[in-house]
Scaffold this active site. Structure first.
Site, PDB file in Angstrom:
ATOM      1  N   LYS A 144      21.267  49.111   8.412  1.00  0.00           N
ATOM      2  CA  LYS A 144      20.581  49.423   9.721  1.00  0.00           C
ATOM      3  C   LYS A 144      19.179  49.773   9.530  1.00  0.00           C
ATOM      4  O   LYS A 144      18.637  50.293   8.595  1.00  0.00           O
ATOM      5  CB  LYS A 144      21.362  50.926   9.882  1.00  0.00           C
ATOM      6  CG  LYS A 144      21.038  51.264  11.353  1.00  0.00           C
ATOM      7  CD  LYS A 144      21.957  52.751  11.642  1.00  0.00           C
ATOM      8  CE  LYS A 144      21.670  53.316  13.033  1.00  0.00           C
ATOM      9  NZ  LYS A 144      22.665  54.461  12.879  1.00  0.00           N
ATOM     10  N   GLU A 163      31.523  52.655  13.927  1.00  0.00           N
ATOM     11  CA  GLU A 163      30.416  52.683  12.623  1.00  0.00           C
ATOM     12  C   GLU A 163      31.239  53.992  11.892  1.00  0.00           C
ATOM     13  O   GLU A 163      31.547  55.138  12.279  1.00  0.00           O
ATOM     14  CB  GLU A 163      29.198  53.426  13.438  1.00  0.00           C
ATOM     15  CG  GLU A 163      28.052  53.971  12.200  1.00  0.00           C
ATOM     16  CD  GLU A 163      26.843  54.549  13.007  1.00  0.00           C
ATOM     17  OE1 GLU A 163      25.758  54.494  12.463  1.00  0.00           O
ATOM     18  OE2 GLU A 163      27.010  54.787  14.062  1.00  0.00           O
ATOM     19  N   CYS A 202      24.697  50.799  15.946  1.00  0.00           N
ATOM     20  CA  CYS A 202      24.533  52.061  16.429  1.00  0.00           C
ATOM     21  C   CYS A 202      22.957  52.221  17.369  1.00  0.00           C
ATOM     22  O   CYS A 202      22.779  51.490  18.068  1.00  0.00           O
ATOM     23  CB  CYS A 202      24.736  53.506  15.745  1.00  0.00           C
ATOM     24  SG  CYS A 202      25.007  54.851  16.960  1.00  0.00           S
TER      25      CYS A 202
END
Length: 298
Positions: free
Chosen positions: A121, A48, A158
């Site tokens: 995200k 990431e 994540c």
């Protein structure tokens, strides 16, 4: 009945340390990708936000200057050229600017260098050392999957990895492999916390519950911010369709991991196991609420 078709795909997880030498970081990722491709990997996952250190340790206005639009993004463009040269799929994590909005995003680059789409995200953390809500809006792309040359892949980012709903949505949409670029390490508010084992087991559960391989790429090294430092614990890994660890890195080293899977064989196993046949979405209405109450209380 025996499945006679075979579709072998080789995936790679990578990990490395990052500094404020942005060009050096991108060079490092390219080197890892080339190494993975040389070992036969076809889908290669960098970590990431690899262009810089993990900057969300602090709330700093100046760091918004790191963001850039997906269109004509220099790092995405470079990864497109690399993917085309090596005939590999590369999910590219980047800090996206979209007019006045900012996202923690991922561009899915196919093996011919084409851009298949962008995922933003969905779940944004906010805590000591991981102050992402200051920088990123919650994603508005939904949870997509991407049909690449080698496989249909789902790729979350994540903090998304802690939510089984994310993995299940990707599986329901046809994902054959789950990919998670991440940046996770120490907890500055409590030095006794080491989440590495917890983190690994949660994602092993995603692999096993959906009967599909999973790749997780983390960073390593100590990164110093203004308010705290974080020690990233690496431990990038590849899990198989029963949740088993097929390969795992250590906590400190620059690493490339590879593993191969027969996706046709796994698809047959997934069908026969009944995980999707026996689902009861009519009973899952509580998942659409925050507190489990489908009818508001009075």
């Amino acid at each position: 009945m025996t499945v006679t078709s075979s579709r072998i795909v080789t995936v790679a997880a990578t990990q490395m340390a990052c500094s404020w030498d942005r060009a050096g970081n991108v060079d490092g990722v390219e080197s890892l990708i080339r190494e993975a491709a040389g070992r036969g990997a076809q889908i290669i996952l960098p970590q990431e936000l690899f262009e810089t250190p993990y900057f969300c340790k602090d709330q700093k206005q100046s760091l918004f200057e790191l963001a850039a639009p997906a269109d004509d993004h220099p790092v995405i463009g470079r990864m497109q050229a690399l993917a085309r040269e090596l005939s590999v799929v590369i999910p590219v994590s980047f800090f996206e600017k979209a007019r006045n909005a900012y996202y923690n995003s991922l561009a899915m680059v196919d093996a011919d260098g084409s851009l298949l789409g962008v995922y933003r995200k969905s779940h944004i953390p906010d805590g000591p050392g991981y102050q992402e809500k200051f920088y990123f809006s919650p994603g508005d792309t939904g949870i997509p999957v991407f049909k690449t040359r080698y496989a249909t892949v789902g790729c979350a980012i994540c903090w998304d990895q802690w939510f089984p709903e994310t993995a299940r949505v990707m599986a329901l949409k046809g994902a054959e492999i789950l990919l998670y670029p991440t940046a996770i390490g120490s907890e500055p508010q409590d030095g006794s916390i080491d989440s590495q084992g917890h983190w690994t087991r949660v994602m092993q559960g995603h692999a096993g519950a959906n009967l599909m391989p999973l790749v997780a790429s983390n960073r390593v090294g100590v990164e110093q911010g203004d308010s705290c430092s974080l020690t990233f614990y690496g431990s990038s890994f590849i899990a198989g369709p029963q949740g088993e660890i097929v390969a795992q890195a250590d906590r400190e080293s620059r690493t490339v991991l590879t593993a191969s899977f027969d996706l046709d064989r796994i698809a047959a196993q997934r069908a026969s196991w009944g995980l999707f046949r026996d689902r009861r979405p009519d009973l899952y209405g509580a998942l659409l609420t925050l507190d489990g109450e489908t009818t508001p209380r009075r």
